[in-house]
Design a protein around this motif. Sequence first.
Motif, mmCIF file in Angstrom:
data_model
loop_
_atom_site.group_PDB
_atom_site.id
_atom_site.type_symbol
_atom_site.label_atom_id
_atom_site.label_comp_id
_atom_site.label_asym_id
_atom_site.label_seq_id
_atom_site.Cartn_x
_atom_site.Cartn_y
_atom_site.Cartn_z
ATOM 1 N N CYS A 109 -9.226 1.727 -9.486
ATOM 2 C CA CYS A 109 -8.236 1.098 -8.605
ATOM 3 C C CYS A 109 -8.717 -0.271 -8.121
ATOM 4 O O CYS A 109 -9.919 -0.499 -7.980
ATOM 5 N N VAL A 110 -7.760 -1.163 -7.844
ATOM 6 C CA VAL A 110 -8.057 -2.482 -7.291
ATOM 7 C C VAL A 110 -7.112 -2.759 -6.134
ATOM 8 O O VAL A 110 -6.097 -2.086 -5.963
ATOM 9 N N LEU A 111 -7.478 -3.763 -5.350
ATOM 10 C CA LEU A 111 -6.704 -4.128 -4.172
ATOM 11 C C LEU A 111 -5.611 -5.126 -4.543
ATOM 12 O O LEU A 111 -5.839 -6.059 -5.312
ATOM 13 N N ARG A 112 -4.425 -4.922 -3.977
ATOM 14 C CA ARG A 112 -3.303 -5.847 -4.120
ATOM 15 C C ARG A 112 -2.708 -6.059 -2.733
ATOM 16 O O ARG A 112 -1.835 -5.321 -2.301
ATOM 17 N N GLY A 113 -3.213 -7.068 -2.025
ATOM 18 C CA GLY A 113 -2.761 -7.284 -0.663
ATOM 19 C C GLY A 113 -3.175 -6.117 0.206
ATOM 20 O O GLY A 113 -4.352 -5.795 0.340
ATOM 21 N N ARG A 114 -2.192 -5.426 0.807
ATOM 22 C CA ARG A 114 -2.475 -4.237 1.613
ATOM 23 C C ARG A 114 -2.098 -2.961 0.856
ATOM 24 O O ARG A 114 -1.838 -1.932 1.459
ATOM 25 N N VAL A 138 0.080 1.933 -3.848
ATOM 26 C CA VAL A 138 0.203 2.816 -2.686
ATOM 27 C C VAL A 138 -0.491 2.133 -1.508
ATOM 28 O O VAL A 138 -1.359 1.277 -1.702
ATOM 29 N N PRO A 139 -0.136 2.493 -0.268
ATOM 30 C CA PRO A 139 -0.729 1.832 0.901
ATOM 31 C C PRO A 139 -2.240 2.057 0.997
ATOM 32 O O PRO A 139 -2.739 3.141 0.695
ATOM 33 N N GLY A 199 -4.791 15.283 2.142
ATOM 34 C CA GLY A 199 -3.369 15.391 2.404
ATOM 35 C C GLY A 199 -2.733 14.184 3.043
ATOM 36 O O GLY A 199 -1.627 14.282 3.589
ATOM 37 N N GLU A 200 -3.372 13.022 2.995
ATOM 38 C CA GLU A 200 -2.863 11.857 3.710
ATOM 39 C C GLU A 200 -1.897 11.008 2.888
ATOM 40 O O GLU A 200 -1.073 10.299 3.439
ATOM 41 N N LEU A 201 -2.012 11.070 1.576
ATOM 42 C CA LEU A 201 -1.027 10.399 0.727
ATOM 43 C C LEU A 201 0.030 11.389 0.273
ATOM 44 O O LEU A 201 1.218 11.099 0.264
#
Length: 275
Positions: A109-114, A138-139, A199-201
């Motif tokens: 995974c990589v970061l895209r903004g937030r 996803v957030p 269980g947070e996503l």
Amino acid sequence: MSAPRIAVGLRRDLEILEVLRSPEATRGAGLSVTRIAELTGREKSQVSRALAGMKEEGLVDRDPETLTYRCGWRLFALAAATGESRLVQMAAPSLRRLVSQVHETAYLCVLRGRSVMTLLTEASPHAFRSLGWDGLTVPVIQTSAGRALISDWEDAVVRASFADEAFHEAPSPQRLRTVDDLIDELSLIRTMGYSKVDGELEDGLVGVSAPVRDFRGRIAAAINIVAPRNRLQNQLDAAGRLTVRCAAQLSRTLGYAGASAEGAPDDAPAHPTPS
């Protein structure tokens, strides 16, 4: 235009771009046409025409006030795409090894903004497995990967970036409630070397993630494991330590000198016991 002339023109454009990535250009406000001409040993009129063409294509940017030039947005977009393609190729063997140890699906995974975007999925052998997330976002705060990706951010940057986040809309008691909770969580991740969620996503899923660093020591990606709670919850920390090792190995491949030989405590088991 003949091929040799195209090659000559391309070479001259590349000479300009090389000058624009020099310390003199990047430390200041860019370079003027006159300075670029001096550094390349070319006529100012030739350089000016070349810069005009490259500006139209987004290869260089011109400051409207100082009239100086810098490398443009398209170069950075191409570099990012190339870097991520290389990252995916290098990560694939590491993810396969991790899946063979944990027997659960692994992600890069990589970061895209937030938000967090998945570049690569390596599926588990289980008949029931997590869905592929390639290309989806996803957030950040809802995922172990997102928290790993921002785990080296300074507190002030975290506050500025997530002050307006809707923490109060938590769907489960495990979800972070305030930006202070997030800052405390990031401190814990730095201590442990990995993040974990329950269980947070999505209800019923648990996950762990560890950050991958590039040659500069910056977090470039995260390796993430996601599985049903009833299969992995009791072995989540063991899976986290294996994920740290996998991330450290990939970090060394990317040229990070700070990754340890093992990347995790010696007591991490070879594989978690399947639940």
